[in-house]
Every structure is written in structure tokens, then in C-alpha cells.
Design an enzyme around this catalytic site. Structure first.
Site, PDB file in Angstrom:
ATOM      1  N   CYS A  80       9.014  15.122  18.436  1.00  0.00           N
ATOM      2  CA  CYS A  80      10.407  15.608  18.549  1.00  0.00           C
ATOM      3  C   CYS A  80      11.113  14.089  18.091  1.00  0.00           C
ATOM      4  O   CYS A  80      10.654  13.573  16.858  1.00  0.00           O
ATOM      5  CB  CYS A  80      10.867  15.928  19.866  1.00  0.00           C
ATOM      6  SG  CYS A  80      10.882  14.985  21.301  1.00  0.00           S
ATOM      7  N   ARG A  85      11.295  16.080  24.381  1.00  0.00           N
ATOM      8  CA  ARG A  85      11.169  17.613  24.212  1.00  0.00           C
ATOM      9  C   ARG A  85       9.798  18.194  23.842  1.00  0.00           C
ATOM     10  O   ARG A  85       9.508  19.233  23.933  1.00  0.00           O
ATOM     11  CB  ARG A  85      12.287  18.096  22.939  1.00  0.00           C
ATOM     12  CG  ARG A  85      13.637  17.919  23.397  1.00  0.00           C
ATOM     13  CD  ARG A  85      14.620  18.151  22.422  1.00  0.00           C
ATOM     14  NE  ARG A  85      14.551  16.932  21.449  1.00  0.00           N
ATOM     15  CZ  ARG A  85      15.258  16.796  20.262  1.00  0.00           C
ATOM     16  NH1 ARG A  85      15.975  18.154  19.898  1.00  0.00           N
ATOM     17  NH2 ARG A  85      15.401  15.881  19.710  1.00  0.00           N
TER      18      ARG A  85
END
Lengths: 290, 101
Positions: free
Chosen positions: A237, A242
Site C-alpha cells: 500500500c 493497509r
């Protein structure tokens, strides 16, 4: 143990946590990017980990060493045989990052609170400001498990041979935003994504309240995105938090063995000299020289 | 790059307001600001782009890009509220959101 569905071994509900608040084998750990969240209220008994100051080397860009991790967990009062239940804000991004980190250093039983802090708050469950002090322990970590962590050279070598999955928002993937939209957009690195990476935003794996979607829906999600689940996969990410969430889905919930998180992620790739970058909605291919 | 906290009134951090696209606002229950409501920014396809909790003054802020967006508000004991927004470069859009619960 092997008969237990993976989900029940790695994920606990808010009800489970409320029922185990007094269980001495369970240690709740809140992990946030906004570390003031803990001061404003946390689940009773939870200790705090600061994503930046506790889990990142203070000088170079890397994790704390095995020895530093041992000192950290010993100081927090976490023992090797404790059941560590992680939760946090940002839809558990940093809690998932810590989950991956605990796994990297070999903690035996680590779990995520499904929905994290948000679900807990939306349910109007109790929070406390009471400061938690646990007795010191003598924590012993394992060597880092490199099978779940990718470095930039692993990603370069994976181009055209392994699955790359970019879990940022579509606007970040296409190059229209350089960071999640809750952050200012001025950044030094180039926008775009790693060629061949498919875009499956982390958020597609979770409901609005932050809880994970059912396994069958998750499998369809990645298959429909064109991910060959039999191949090795690297998730990334912007800074690896994430993608730790998606790593958790692929490796822990769906039980795929060969999934790595590239924690260097876009802040590293987008700053590297000479590596290929693709702009726009299409994955692109390795020969792109645009 | 840190500071995923709630939006505040002053835009700091060297943000160029002429080129930024800012969507911000306040969440209230009656007259009172609501702290800790979850505000989600969805793109034109409905995909999640960002989320912030409101601060003690009920404020939130996003650094978006030009385009059509939906701001979705989740709070305890309130129904989910969606507010459509269209933003251009240099815009600083302010929303007043009233919760029903």
C-alpha cells in the site's frame, strides 16, 4: 487445533473480548496511528503500542530488532504464552500491521478484534481511561520470518512472475492521490502503481463497521480481481499498514501460504530511481517504459 | 505524514490551499458537536477512500482530488448519513451534518 476454522483462531468478536476481560491469559493491545486515541479511552486492561515509536527503528527506516522487540514486550508485560488480542483505529490497519509484526517475530497466539475500535465504539461498548500496568516479563522472540515480509528486490524479482496486489484506494492506485485522503497530499515520491499490480482496495475486504467480510465473499473478491490464488503474492500500500490488513485476509483468514507484505510499499517504490511505474486504472505490464 | 487524527480548523503542514481540494465539516446532534463520529470519504464509484473520527469540536477534514465524492457519517445510535459532494481544485468545501439519533 487444525480442525478449528482459521477465522476462529485469528479473529475474535467484541462479545468474546467482553467475556474475556478478566481472563489472565488474554492481553489486549491497542495499536494506533493517532496515539492520543488510547488516552481518551481504551478497552479495560488494554496496553498501548505506538505504531511509530514502539515498532519502528528511531533512526533508519526498518523494524525494531529482535532484541528491541523482546525488550518492548517484556516492558509491556506480555509473555510468550499470552493470547495477544490486537485492536485499533483506522479500521484495524495498524492493529493488523502489529499482528503481522507479532507473527514475523513468532508470537504463538495472536488475534485481531473484528471491527477494531470503531465497531466497539459504534456498539457503545465501555471504554476506560484507567492506566494499565502489567508486571514485567522476560519475552523471547524468534528470528524474523522472512517468508511473510517482502523487500524491494523481492518485488522487482516478482514482476511478471508473482501476484502483486495494490490495496490502496483507486485514486492512489491511478496516481490521482499520493496518500489516503485524510492526509495532506504533498509528498516527494512519484504517483502511480507497480506494473502488473491489481488494485483490490483493503476496504473491499471489510464492512463499513470495519468487520471482515465472510470467507466466501473474500475468495470471490480476489478471484474476480484476477488474482491467481495458487501463485505467490506480494501485497503493498503506502507504508505497509493497509497491506498488512490484506495480508491478514489472504494469509490468516483464507489460509494462503505464500503471501508477503511489502512494508516499504509506495513510499519506497515511488521514490526509487529507475523502477517502472504505471499510471491510470490498468495494471500495465513489465515492458511499459512510459 | 503522520496525524491521522480528526480534522481541525487550521490547515497546517504547508498545505497549498490554491491547489488542494479540501472537504471538511462539522457533525452535530442538535446544537452539540459530536466527537468520535466516523466520517468516510467514498469516491465516485462508491469505493472507500478515507475515514476520520471527528474531533472534540465535531470537525473532520479530507484532502481529496477534484471530482464527485460521497461523505458518509457513522455514529452510535444514529442512522448512516450520506452527503454527495462535487469538488474542484482549490475548493474548500464545508458540510454541516446533523445526526438524527
Amino acid at each position: 487445533m487444525s480442525d478449528t476454522p482459521a477465522r476462529d483462531r485469528v479473529l475474535v468478536t467484541a462479545d468474546w473480548v467482553e467475556a474475556h476481560l478478566a481472563d489472565p491469559r488474554v492481553v489486549l493491545v491497542e495499536v494506533d496511528e493517532d496515539t492520543t486515541a488510547y488516552d481518551k479511552g481504551h478497552i479495560a486492561g488494554a496496553v498501548r503500542l505506538d505504531w511509530k515509536s514502539d515498532l519502528q527503528d528511531p533512526v533508519r527506516r526498518d523494524f525494531v530488532s529482535k532484541r528491541q522487540f523482546e525488550q518492548l514486550l517484556s516492558a509491556k508485560g506480555i509473555a510468550n504464552d499470552d493470547i495477544v488480542v490486537l485492536y485499533g483505529g483506522n479500521n484495524n490497519w495498524f492493529a493488523a500491521y502489529a499482528y503481522w509484526y507479532f507473527t514475523l517475530y513468532g508470537h504463538a497466539d495472536v488475534r485481531l478484534l473484528d471491527g477494531g475500535r470503531k465497531k466497539w465504539e459504534l456498539d457503545s461498548r465501555p471504554l476506560t481511561e484507567e492506566v494499565v500496568r502489567r508486571p514485567l516479563t522476560q519475552y523471547v522472540a524468534q528470528e524474523q520470518n522472512r517468508a511473510i515480509r517482502a523487500f524491494r528486490d523481492d518485488v522487482l524479482a516478482a514482476l511478471g512472475t508473482q501476484n502483486l496486489i495494490d490495496v490502496r484506494s483507486p485514486d492512489e492506485y491511478a496516481g490521482r492521490l499520493l496518500a489516503p485522503a485524510h492526509l495532506p497530499q504533498e509528498q516527494s515520491q512519484r504517483p502511480g502503481h507497480i506494473p502488473t499490480a491489481v488494485n483490490v482496495p483493503w476496504s473491499k475486504a471489510a464492512a463499513d463497521d470495519g468487520t471482515f467480510r465472510p470467507d466466501a465473499e473474500l475468495v470471490s473478491l480476489y478471484q474476480e480481481a484476477g488474482l491467481d490464488l495458487d501463485r505467490d503474492t506480494i501485497a503493498y500500500c503506502r507504508i505497509g499498514e493497509r497491506s498488512a490488513h490484506t495480508w491478514f485476509v489472504l494469509h490468516e483468514l483464507l489460509g494462503l501460504d505464500r503471501v508477503k507484505n511489502y512494508d516499504g510499499s509506495w513510499t519506497e517504490w515511488g521514490s526509487l530511481v529507475g523502477v517502472p511505474i504505471t499510471l491510470g486504472e490498468e495494471p500495465g505490464d513489465v515492458t511499459d517504459d512510459a | 505524514m503522520c496525524g491521522a487524527g480528526a480534522g481541525g480548523a487550521a490547515v497546517g503542514g504547508g498545505v497549498d490551499l490554491a491547489t488542494a481540494t479540501i472537504i471538511e465539516g462539522v457533525v452535530r446532534r442538535g446544537e452539540a458537536p459530536v466527537e468520535g463520529a466516523y466520517v468516510r470519504l467514498l469516491d465516485a464509484t462508491g469505493e472507500f477512500t478515507a475515514e476520520v473520527p471527528t474531533d472534540a469540536e465535531g470537525q473532520f477534514r479530507f484532502f481529496a482530488a477534484p471530482g464527485r465524492w460521497t461523505v458518509r457519517i457513522l455514529a452510535p445510535r444514529a442512522t448512516v448519513t450520506d452527503r454527495p459532494v462535487s469538488a474542484d481544485r482549490g475548493d474548500r468545501i464545508h458540510l454541516e451534518v446533523a445526526l438524527d439519533g
